[in-house]
Design a protein around this motif. Structure first.
Motif, PDB file in Angstrom:
ATOM      1  N   UNK A  74       1.699   7.461  -6.916  1.00 41.78           N
ATOM      2  CA  UNK A  74       3.067   7.182  -7.360  1.00 41.78           C
ATOM      3  C   UNK A  74       3.355   7.837  -8.715  1.00 41.78           C
ATOM      4  N   UNK A  75       2.506   8.801  -9.088  1.00 48.73           N
ATOM      5  CA  UNK A  75       2.657   9.498 -10.361  1.00 48.73           C
ATOM      6  C   UNK A  75       2.790   8.511 -11.537  1.00 48.73           C
ATOM      7  N   UNK A  76       1.921   7.491 -11.556  1.00 57.82           N
ATOM      8  CA  UNK A  76       1.935   6.520 -12.658  1.00 57.82           C
ATOM      9  C   UNK A  76       0.959   6.986 -13.731  1.00 57.82           C
ATOM     10  N   UNK A 114       0.844  -1.189   0.000  1.00 52.84           N
ATOM     11  CA  UNK A 114       0.000   0.000   0.000  1.00 52.84           C
ATOM     12  C   UNK A 114       0.877   1.235   0.000  1.00 52.84           C
ATOM     13  N   UNK A 115       0.468   2.242  -0.760  1.00 55.25           N
ATOM     14  CA  UNK A 115       1.203   3.504  -0.768  1.00 55.25           C
ATOM     15  C   UNK A 115       0.218   4.643  -0.552  1.00 55.25           C
ATOM     16  N   UNK A 116       0.533   5.498   0.408  1.00 53.71           N
ATOM     17  CA  UNK A 116      -0.307   6.665   0.671  1.00 53.71           C
ATOM     18  C   UNK A 116       0.568   7.905   0.581  1.00 53.71           C
ATOM     19  N   UNK A 117      -0.076   9.036   0.454  1.00 48.94           N
ATOM     20  CA  UNK A 117       0.685  10.280   0.472  1.00 48.94           C
ATOM     21  C   UNK A 117      -0.088  11.304   1.292  1.00 48.94           C
ATOM     22  N   UNK A 118       0.567  12.403   1.647  1.00 47.96           N
ATOM     23  CA  UNK A 118      -0.161  13.382   2.449  1.00 47.96           C
ATOM     24  C   UNK A 118      -1.102  14.172   1.547  1.00 47.96           C
ATOM     25  N   UNK A 119      -2.202  14.602   2.096  1.00 52.84           N
ATOM     26  CA  UNK A 119      -3.162  15.399   1.344  1.00 52.84           C
ATOM     27  C   UNK A 119      -4.000  14.613   0.364  1.00 52.84           C
ATOM     28  N   UNK A 120      -3.941  13.305   0.404  1.00 51.60           N
ATOM     29  CA  UNK A 120      -4.748  12.502  -0.508  1.00 51.60           C
ATOM     30  C   UNK A 120      -5.364  11.338   0.259  1.00 51.60           C
ATOM     31  N   UNK A 178      -4.217  -1.298  -8.206  1.00 49.80           N
ATOM     32  CA  UNK A 178      -5.547  -0.726  -8.062  1.00 49.80           C
ATOM     33  C   UNK A 178      -5.487   0.489  -7.131  1.00 49.80           C
ATOM     34  N   UNK A 179      -6.492   1.312  -7.219  1.00 50.98           N
ATOM     35  CA  UNK A 179      -6.512   2.517  -6.390  1.00 50.98           C
ATOM     36  C   UNK A 179      -6.060   3.731  -7.167  1.00 50.98           C
ATOM     37  N   UNK A 214      -7.220   8.714  -0.974  1.00 47.85           N
ATOM     38  CA  UNK A 214      -7.098   7.435  -1.674  1.00 47.85           C
ATOM     39  C   UNK A 214      -5.667   6.935  -1.630  1.00 47.85           C
ATOM     40  N   UNK A 215      -5.501   5.603  -1.549  1.00 46.81           N
ATOM     41  CA  UNK A 215      -4.148   5.062  -1.636  1.00 46.81           C
ATOM     42  C   UNK A 215      -4.010   4.208  -2.895  1.00 46.81           C
ATOM     43  N   UNK A 216      -2.776   3.801  -3.167  1.00 47.70           N
ATOM     44  CA  UNK A 216      -2.514   2.902  -4.294  1.00 47.70           C
ATOM     45  C   UNK A 216      -2.112   1.550  -3.715  1.00 47.70           C
TER      46      UNK A 216
END
Ligand SMILES: [Zn+2]
Length: 526
Positions: free
Chosen positions: A428-430, A393-399, A422-423, A401-403
């Motif tokens: 991850x800027x994909x 799982x990857x999350x970022x600040x201010x968002x 998915x997500x 939804x995760x990937x």
């Protein structure tokens, strides 16, 4: 008061080391006893720590890097080679020497937590941190465990493969060097009595092995191994060792020589203001080329690979903003104190790798997601990643939804890797088109994150800082107003590579793809 005590300890240790170095001359090795087979086309890899594309171009444009310019004009220049992750030298060097990411070579970072031994492993991040962890531990981790217990036995280094196939190699000042030759490193009787380091260490090296004051060939280098010259871990030392091999006709099939000086200047002066330092490195290259009589002759005599290992990103000048204090953010938990062993009731251990950190959750009652939520509140985070079963799982600040992703799925990337994703792709800027994944700000992000989350055991989170920021813990090195690395961002991850003497290139432009290519250049299969 505490600071004074550390200062005093440092002064005493430096004095002791000076005395010891004076009596430590047996580190001089004789080259005559080494039977080196002459190779038609030797490969020489020069690793210039923190060499970056843009400043290199600037230095060339200003006429301050003639040797680099000459190499580029007479060879191939690749400006966007993808490094390993975290972008820290030991992990990258391990990838170059074994052709694998850290899930296979098992050197997770400069600093990481060993769950079995319940201790922080540190190969030497900063003087202060080193003193807090104990000099003996750091020396043993760096000189012994890195190569002989952490670097996985399931992978073979280029040196080991070459030795098995009857070819010889040299390692000059590289931290990762494992080979097939037994060697005893004599450290110091006095310090071993003080229980600060072992008296000697049995290590395995390539046939030719230079390692600062502890192992050197060139008598000229006696003057380059003083404590204030980082005991020989400097460009001059590396250049002299290489020159000595060339002059004496003892250049083996493969040589890797590590030039550490530039990194220091980039950290201090920032990503674009270190042209003076590139000029200095260039002068060392010129010294090496001079050995051949002419620069043309130098290029005709060997295949040269000259490359960086990681980039660096700026760290803002204002400490109150640019330094991310993870221990403060997570102060509702009981965090391990670096000066003490990990205790039973410690809930969190943090391993700092400049702009990246591993956060270990030791308390089964705490959910990783709970820690992630706290971290997410800070908008200086690039990304926060953790695993759950085979999912990452990857999350970022201010968002919100995760990937989520895992290997083996319908989506493909340009490196021939397939993924199930998915997500929210933008985490991850994909960009995804027809099941084809393109990477943006984070090169080879899926493989690099996945492998880092599978590089060692433990229940941990990866945090990665945006450019402009770095993580700061108790005694960790910080670089406000300068630059740092460690993160997966392209500023830390993309490195230049110059190749002369061959028109072939690695299958992909990533450091993990160098291994099969170098072996092929040497006509070895691996
Ligand atoms: Zn560095």
């Amino acid at each position: 008061m505490k600071k004074m005590l550390y200062l005093l300890i440092i002064i005493i240790v430096v004095l002791v080391i000076i005395l010891l170095i004076r009596g430590m001359r047996p580190a001089n090795q004789s080259l005559e006893q080494k039977a080196v087979t002459k190779t038609e086309n030797p490969v020489i890899l020069l690793m210039i720590d923190s060499l970056m594309d843009e400043p290199l171009r600037k230095a060339i444009k200003e006429g301050r890097a003639p040797a680099f310019k000459y190499l580029i004009e007479h060879g191939h220049y690749y400006s966007n080679m993808v490094s390993s992750y975290p972008t820290m030298s030991v992990t990258i060097d391990s990838s170059i020497l074994t052709g694998t990411y850290s899930n296979k070579h098992r050197v997770p970072g400069l600093v990481w937590y060993d769950e079995k031994e319940k201790r922080l492993v540190n190969y030497g991040s900063a003087r202060e941190e080193v003193f807090k962890l104990g000099v003996k531990n750091v020396i043993e981790d760096n000189l012994y465990h890195l190569n002989h217990s952490h670097l996985s036995r399931d992978v073979k280094t280029i040196h080991e493969v070459l030795a098995m196939e009857g070819a010889q190699s040299a390692s000059i000042n590289a931290l990762v060097y494992r080979g097939n030759e037994e060697k005893t490193l004599n450290l110091s009787k006095a310090l071993s009595k003080l229980d600060m380091m072992p008296e000697s260490l049995k290590i395995k090296t390539p046939l030719l092995f230079s390692y600062g004051a502890l192992a050197q060939f060139s008598p000229k280098n006696n003057q380059n191994t003083q404590p204030w010259e980082r005991l020989g871990f400097n460009d001059k030392f590396s250049a002299h060792e290489l020159i000595y091999l060339i002059e004496n006709g003892k250049l083996p099939a493969f040589t890797i020589a590590y030039f550490p000086d530039l990194d220091k200047n980039v950290h201090k002066d920032g990503p674009m203001n270190h042209i003076d330092a590139i000029e200095k490195t260039d002068r060392q290259l010129q010294e090496v080329f001079k050995t051949y009589g002419s620069w043309d002759e130098a290029l005709d005599s060997a295949t040269w690979i000259v490359m960086g290992d990681s980039g660096q990103a700026k760290v803002g000048e204002d400490k109150s903003q640019s330094l991310i204090h993870l221990n403060k953010m997570l102060d509702s938990y009981k965090i391990h104190k670096i000066t003490e062993p990990v205790k039973k009731d410690d809930q969190i251990v943090i391993a700092y790798n400049e702009r990246m950190a591993f956060i270990y959750n030791l308390d089964q009652n705490i959910e990783l997601e709970e820690i992630v939520k706290t971290l997410q509140k800070d908008d200086r985070m690039n990304l926060i990643a953790w695993k759950n079963g085979s999912d990452v799982h990857v999350a970022t600040s201010g968002q919100k939804e995760k990937l989520t992703f895992r290997p083996n799925g319908d989506f493909n990337d340009k490196y021939g890797q397939s993924w199930l994703i998915r997500g929210e792709y933008s985490v991850l800027d994909l960009s995804v088109n027809n099941f084809q994944i393109e990477y943006g700000t984070y090169p080879d992000a899926l493989a690099r994150l996945y492998t880092s989350l599978h590089s060692h055991s433990g229940n941990y989170i990866i945090v990665d800082a945006k450019p402009g920021f770095e993580f700061a813990g108790d005694g960790t090195p910080v670089h406000p107003g300068g630059a740092a690395h460690g993160s997966i961002h392209k500023q830390d991850s993309l490195i230049p590579m110059i190749v002369t003497g061959t028109d072939t290139k690695p299958k992909h432009m990533r450091v993990v793809d160098l291994y099969p290519w170098i072996l092929k250049l040497l006509n070895k299969s691996g």
